[in-house]
Design an enzyme around this catalytic site. Sequence first.
Site, PDB file in Angstrom:
ATOM      1  N   GLY A   4      76.141  29.636  25.201  1.00 55.28           N
ATOM      2  CA  GLY A   4      74.702  29.701  25.016  1.00 55.28           C
ATOM      3  C   GLY A   4      74.251  30.444  23.791  1.00 55.28           C
ATOM      4  O   GLY A   4      73.058  30.746  23.656  1.00 55.28           O
ATOM      5  N   LYS A  64      75.319  25.907  30.905  1.00 56.53           N
ATOM      6  CA  LYS A  64      75.063  26.648  29.668  1.00 56.53           C
ATOM      7  C   LYS A  64      75.036  28.117  30.054  1.00 56.53           C
ATOM      8  O   LYS A  64      74.162  28.547  30.820  1.00 56.53           O
ATOM      9  CB  LYS A  64      73.738  26.244  29.035  1.00 56.53           C
ATOM     10  CG  LYS A  64      73.421  27.078  27.792  1.00 56.53           C
ATOM     11  CD  LYS A  64      71.970  26.985  27.377  1.00 56.53           C
ATOM     12  CE  LYS A  64      71.705  27.992  26.242  1.00 56.53           C
ATOM     13  NZ  LYS A  64      70.267  28.078  25.895  1.00 56.53           N
TER      14      LYS A  64
END
Length: 333
Positions: free
Chosen positions: A228, A202
């Site tokens: 993200g 992420k």
Amino acid sequence: MAFSTRLASSLRPALAALHWAAPRQCRGLSTPPGSEPSLDLGGIFPPLATPFSPSQEVDYAQLEGNLRRYASIPFRGLVVLGSNGEYPYLAPRERVEVVSCVRRALPRDRLLLAGSGCESTQATIELTVSMAEAGADVALVVTPCYYQGAMTTAALVHHYTEVGDASPIPVVLYSVPANTGLDLPVDAVITLAQHPNIIGIKDSGGDITRMGLMVHKTRQEDFQVLAGSAGFLLASYAVGASGGVCALANVLGDPLCQLHHLCREGQWQEARDLQHRLIEPNTAVTRRFGIPGLKKAMEWFGYYGGPCRAPLAPLSPAQVEELKSTFSANGWL
């Protein structure tokens, strides 16, 4: 460390069964043609806000209420104890209890990613094992950053390799430089992508060139890249990301899942129009007003937001009005 590693090894066969229920969705855009990821992360994940009572205790009844509302949204899964979950403000016992609560309420076809990153490798391994026992499918491990100057590529590769070796569940790397002051170096990501138990990252930095390079350099590995933030979600899909972990999904889950669908179907004009309407609200609940802004916005859309834990302070009346006008100006209120 030795105890944690032994415990993880004993748990691994049993916990591997958690993955049987994950549906095989369409191939992630970051996955090379002709191959399938071992665990498909393609889709939208809201990083859940942790609800607190007026006395700042975890409010499990309100958490369950939010989960019931989220059940009708086609999320790939949920992230628990990310940055938006006020992870640093929760005691270790609370962290495990929150994951257990979410697992009990979450359908088996939805993935549960749980934050387990700590400053030391040993503590990260121990908490990762606890998260697996509590029902997490994947561990989301943020970069250690307190001794930032010592966090070289070699140190970070060693840290994540040890965690990946010991974890009974797959690991997703987590780079969030706005909070840690540390970008996980691309060369470290490329090395770690070769680890059989590290399945993705992420990346919350918003550098699309960096994300595209990670997709390109890991295309032969069983590794997926997740955006993200909702503000650069379309651009991330364009360079090959598989999905997104987006704070705004706590508020506008359906539109973000629609954006995922449009990008997967190649409907780029519609996707661009929708992305444009999401940029300002996303900025408002992330960089501008942070978690207090996110929780306030949740209340306007039928969720429980509630207070944050101190020292995070509530918005002023003027900030609330500015936040509301941002959502209204983009057609969401």
